[in-house]
Write a protein that holds these residues in place. Structure first.
Motif, PDB file in Angstrom:
ATOM      1  N   PHE A  94     -10.531  -0.924   2.852  1.00  0.00           N
ATOM      2  CA  PHE A  94     -11.273  -0.039   1.956  1.00  0.00           C
ATOM      3  C   PHE A  94     -11.192   1.415   2.438  1.00  0.00           C
ATOM      4  O   PHE A  94     -11.028   2.328   1.625  1.00  0.00           O
ATOM      5  CB  PHE A  94     -12.733  -0.498   1.851  1.00  0.00           C
ATOM      6  CG  PHE A  94     -13.539   0.318   0.889  1.00  0.00           C
ATOM      7  CD1 PHE A  94     -13.332   0.203  -0.478  1.00  0.00           C
ATOM      8  CD2 PHE A  94     -14.500   1.208   1.342  1.00  0.00           C
ATOM      9  CE1 PHE A  94     -14.069   0.968  -1.379  1.00  0.00           C
ATOM     10  CE2 PHE A  94     -15.250   1.967   0.455  1.00  0.00           C
ATOM     11  CZ  PHE A  94     -15.025   1.855  -0.910  1.00  0.00           C
ATOM     12  N   ALA A  95     -11.287   1.631   3.736  1.00  0.00           N
ATOM     13  CA  ALA A  95     -11.182   2.992   4.285  1.00  0.00           C
ATOM     14  C   ALA A  95      -9.831   3.606   3.939  1.00  0.00           C
ATOM     15  O   ALA A  95      -9.748   4.797   3.605  1.00  0.00           O
ATOM     16  CB  ALA A  95     -11.395   2.968   5.798  1.00  0.00           C
ATOM     17  N   GLY A  96      -8.768   2.806   3.994  1.00  0.00           N
ATOM     18  CA  GLY A  96      -7.446   3.305   3.627  1.00  0.00           C
ATOM     19  C   GLY A  96      -7.380   3.727   2.169  1.00  0.00           C
ATOM     20  O   GLY A  96      -6.840   4.786   1.838  1.00  0.00           O
ATOM     21  N   ILE A  97      -7.941   2.922   1.292  1.00  0.00           N
ATOM     22  CA  ILE A  97      -7.964   3.260  -0.137  1.00  0.00           C
ATOM     23  C   ILE A  97      -8.770   4.535  -0.376  1.00  0.00           C
ATOM     24  O   ILE A  97      -8.374   5.406  -1.156  1.00  0.00           O
ATOM     25  CB  ILE A  97      -8.534   2.090  -0.964  1.00  0.00           C
ATOM     26  CG1 ILE A  97      -7.595   0.890  -0.906  1.00  0.00           C
ATOM     27  CG2 ILE A  97      -8.807   2.496  -2.405  1.00  0.00           C
ATOM     28  CD1 ILE A  97      -6.219   1.121  -1.499  1.00  0.00           C
ATOM     29  N   VAL A  98      -9.895   4.666   0.310  1.00  0.00           N
ATOM     30  CA  VAL A  98     -10.724   5.867   0.178  1.00  0.00           C
ATOM     31  C   VAL A  98      -9.912   7.102   0.589  1.00  0.00           C
ATOM     32  O   VAL A  98      -9.975   8.140  -0.069  1.00  0.00           O
ATOM     33  CB  VAL A  98     -12.021   5.741   1.001  1.00  0.00           C
ATOM     34  CG1 VAL A  98     -12.737   7.076   1.133  1.00  0.00           C
ATOM     35  CG2 VAL A  98     -12.943   4.703   0.371  1.00  0.00           C
ATOM     36  N   CYS A  99      -9.130   6.979   1.651  1.00  0.00           N
ATOM     37  CA  CYS A  99      -8.297   8.109   2.093  1.00  0.00           C
ATOM     38  C   CYS A  99      -7.297   8.514   1.017  1.00  0.00           C
ATOM     39  O   CYS A  99      -7.108   9.709   0.757  1.00  0.00           O
ATOM     40  CB  CYS A  99      -7.558   7.757   3.383  1.00  0.00           C
ATOM     41  SG  CYS A  99      -8.609   7.616   4.831  1.00  0.00           S
ATOM     42  N   LEU A 115      -4.523   5.594  10.533  1.00  0.00           N
ATOM     43  CA  LEU A 115      -5.451   4.965  11.463  1.00  0.00           C
ATOM     44  C   LEU A 115      -6.107   3.732  10.832  1.00  0.00           C
ATOM     45  O   LEU A 115      -6.204   2.668  11.464  1.00  0.00           O
ATOM     46  CB  LEU A 115      -6.518   5.958  11.905  1.00  0.00           C
ATOM     47  CG  LEU A 115      -7.581   5.419  12.863  1.00  0.00           C
ATOM     48  CD1 LEU A 115      -6.943   4.924  14.161  1.00  0.00           C
ATOM     49  CD2 LEU A 115      -8.628   6.481  13.135  1.00  0.00           C
ATOM     50  N   ALA A 116      -6.523   3.861   9.582  1.00  0.00           N
ATOM     51  CA  ALA A 116      -7.141   2.726   8.884  1.00  0.00           C
ATOM     52  C   ALA A 116      -6.172   1.558   8.781  1.00  0.00           C
ATOM     53  O   ALA A 116      -6.558   0.398   8.967  1.00  0.00           O
ATOM     54  CB  ALA A 116      -7.622   3.153   7.497  1.00  0.00           C
ATOM     55  N   ARG A 117      -4.909   1.844   8.517  1.00  0.00           N
ATOM     56  CA  ARG A 117      -3.920   0.771   8.372  1.00  0.00           C
ATOM     57  C   ARG A 117      -3.559   0.141   9.716  1.00  0.00           C
ATOM     58  O   ARG A 117      -3.287  -1.057   9.782  1.00  0.00           O
ATOM     59  CB  ARG A 117      -2.678   1.287   7.653  1.00  0.00           C
ATOM     60  CG  ARG A 117      -2.944   1.794   6.237  1.00  0.00           C
ATOM     61  CD  ARG A 117      -3.704   0.808   5.386  1.00  0.00           C
ATOM     62  NE  ARG A 117      -2.800  -0.196   4.867  1.00  0.00           N
ATOM     63  CZ  ARG A 117      -3.158  -1.280   4.195  1.00  0.00           C
ATOM     64  NH1 ARG A 117      -4.411  -1.520   3.952  1.00  0.00           N
ATOM     65  NH2 ARG A 117      -2.270  -2.129   3.776  1.00  0.00           N
ATOM     66  N   SER A 143       0.807  -1.221   0.000  1.00  0.00           N
ATOM     67  CA  SER A 143       0.000   0.000   0.000  1.00  0.00           C
ATOM     68  C   SER A 143       0.841   1.273   0.000  1.00  0.00           C
ATOM     69  O   SER A 143       0.320   2.355  -0.278  1.00  0.00           O
ATOM     70  CB  SER A 143      -0.934   0.016   1.220  1.00  0.00           C
ATOM     71  OG  SER A 143      -0.203   0.210   2.415  1.00  0.00           O
ATOM     72  N   LEU A 144       2.116   1.171   0.289  1.00  0.00           N
ATOM     73  CA  LEU A 144       2.953   2.368   0.442  1.00  0.00           C
ATOM     74  C   LEU A 144       3.116   3.207  -0.822  1.00  0.00           C
ATOM     75  O   LEU A 144       2.991   4.439  -0.744  1.00  0.00           O
ATOM     76  CB  LEU A 144       4.327   1.981   0.994  1.00  0.00           C
ATOM     77  CG  LEU A 144       4.338   1.466   2.428  1.00  0.00           C
ATOM     78  CD1 LEU A 144       5.758   1.127   2.859  1.00  0.00           C
ATOM     79  CD2 LEU A 144       3.702   2.452   3.377  1.00  0.00           C
ATOM     80  N   PRO A 145       3.391   2.627  -1.988  1.00  0.00           N
ATOM     81  CA  PRO A 145       3.601   3.488  -3.167  1.00  0.00           C
ATOM     82  C   PRO A 145       2.412   4.390  -3.483  1.00  0.00           C
ATOM     83  O   PRO A 145       2.592   5.569  -3.799  1.00  0.00           O
ATOM     84  CB  PRO A 145       3.867   2.496  -4.301  1.00  0.00           C
ATOM     85  CG  PRO A 145       4.372   1.271  -3.629  1.00  0.00           C
ATOM     86  CD  PRO A 145       3.653   1.222  -2.304  1.00  0.00           C
ATOM     87  N   PHE A 146       1.210   3.845  -3.402  1.00  0.00           N
ATOM     88  CA  PHE A 146      -0.001   4.613  -3.698  1.00  0.00           C
ATOM     89  C   PHE A 146      -0.148   5.770  -2.699  1.00  0.00           C
ATOM     90  O   PHE A 146      -0.420   6.911  -3.072  1.00  0.00           O
ATOM     91  CB  PHE A 146      -1.204   3.674  -3.656  1.00  0.00           C
ATOM     92  CG  PHE A 146      -2.476   4.216  -4.260  1.00  0.00           C
ATOM     93  CD1 PHE A 146      -2.469   5.043  -5.370  1.00  0.00           C
ATOM     94  CD2 PHE A 146      -3.699   3.849  -3.724  1.00  0.00           C
ATOM     95  CE1 PHE A 146      -3.651   5.519  -5.921  1.00  0.00           C
ATOM     96  CE2 PHE A 146      -4.893   4.310  -4.269  1.00  0.00           C
ATOM     97  CZ  PHE A 146      -4.862   5.159  -5.361  1.00  0.00           C
ATOM     98  N   PHE A 147       0.061   5.483  -1.412  1.00  0.00           N
ATOM     99  CA  PHE A 147      -0.042   6.500  -0.369  1.00  0.00           C
ATOM    100  C   PHE A 147       1.059   7.547  -0.532  1.00  0.00           C
ATOM    101  O   PHE A 147       0.798   8.754  -0.489  1.00  0.00           O
ATOM    102  CB  PHE A 147       0.030   5.849   1.015  1.00  0.00           C
ATOM    103  CG  PHE A 147       0.077   6.828   2.148  1.00  0.00           C
ATOM    104  CD1 PHE A 147      -0.970   7.704   2.386  1.00  0.00           C
ATOM    105  CD2 PHE A 147       1.165   6.856   3.003  1.00  0.00           C
ATOM    106  CE1 PHE A 147      -0.931   8.602   3.445  1.00  0.00           C
ATOM    107  CE2 PHE A 147       1.217   7.746   4.064  1.00  0.00           C
ATOM    108  CZ  PHE A 147       0.168   8.622   4.284  1.00  0.00           C
ATOM    109  N   TYR A 148       2.297   7.091  -0.731  1.00  0.00           N
ATOM    110  CA  TYR A 148       3.409   8.036  -0.888  1.00  0.00           C
ATOM    111  C   TYR A 148       3.178   8.952  -2.091  1.00  0.00           C
ATOM    112  O   TYR A 148       3.383  10.163  -1.999  1.00  0.00           O
ATOM    113  CB  TYR A 148       4.731   7.296  -1.080  1.00  0.00           C
ATOM    114  CG  TYR A 148       5.287   6.625   0.142  1.00  0.00           C
ATOM    115  CD1 TYR A 148       4.693   6.752   1.393  1.00  0.00           C
ATOM    116  CD2 TYR A 148       6.420   5.843   0.050  1.00  0.00           C
ATOM    117  CE1 TYR A 148       5.226   6.132   2.504  1.00  0.00           C
ATOM    118  CE2 TYR A 148       6.967   5.226   1.160  1.00  0.00           C
ATOM    119  CZ  TYR A 148       6.371   5.375   2.385  1.00  0.00           C
ATOM    120  OH  TYR A 148       6.914   4.762   3.479  1.00  0.00           O
ATOM    121  N   ALA A 149       2.771   8.368  -3.199  1.00  0.00           N
ATOM    122  CA  ALA A 149       2.522   9.179  -4.395  1.00  0.00           C
ATOM    123  C   ALA A 149       1.441  10.210  -4.131  1.00  0.00           C
ATOM    124  O   ALA A 149       1.575  11.379  -4.518  1.00  0.00           O
ATOM    125  CB  ALA A 149       2.130   8.286  -5.568  1.00  0.00           C
ATOM    126  N   ALA A 150       0.379   9.806  -3.463  1.00  0.00           N
ATOM    127  CA  ALA A 150      -0.721  10.733  -3.187  1.00  0.00           C
ATOM    128  C   ALA A 150      -0.234  11.909  -2.349  1.00  0.00           C
ATOM    129  O   ALA A 150      -0.513  13.074  -2.670  1.00  0.00           O
ATOM    130  CB  ALA A 150      -1.858  10.007  -2.470  1.00  0.00           C
TER     131      ALA A 150
END
Length: 123
Positions: free
Chosen positions: A110-115, A88-90, A58-65
């Motif tokens: 899913f909450a993490g992806i929504v964030c 928090l979701a993770r 999940s890190l690349p998507f979050f870092y890029a965002a």
């Protein structure tokens, strides 16, 4: 350092918490062959190891965002809030994975992806 950047740092280290849970107690742990040892594990150890892999994924998507939103000068308060919500979701995700609460785990995932998607929407 902004809250969002602190969240990036935290998330970079957080998968190692799952690693520690997977190796907790080190029952017959073989440091010479750690992947083979982990592959033989069951129960909470196997789930913690699977959670570790997903946390890293999940890190690349979050870092890029976070990086793209920061470069685009998205409102910092919203970026900080959404990044903290992702963290928090993770954290909830890891707890649910180790506890074998699969439905709640899926909701946390899913909450993490929504964030992350919401962070991109701030641009």
């Amino acid at each position: 350092m902004t809250i969002a950047y602190a969240c990036v740092l935290f998330m970079g280290l957080f998968p190692y918490v799952a690693t520690g849970i997977a190796k907790k107690g080190f029952d017959g742990y073989d440091n010479a062959m750690p992947r083979q040892w982990l592959a033989k594990q069951t129960g909470f150890r196997a789930r913690a190891n699977a959670a570790q892999a997903n946390l890293f994924e999940s890190l690349p998507f979050f870092y890029a965002a976070v990086i793209i939103a920061s470069l685009a000068k998205a409102p910092q308060e919203r970026l900080d809030l959404l990044a903290a919500c992702f963290v928090l979701a993770r954290v909830i995700y890891l707890i649910c994975y180790v506890a074998n609460w699969s439905n709640t785990r899926s909701i946390a995932w899913f909450a993490g992806i929504v964030c992350v998607v919401a962070i991109f929407c701030q641009i």
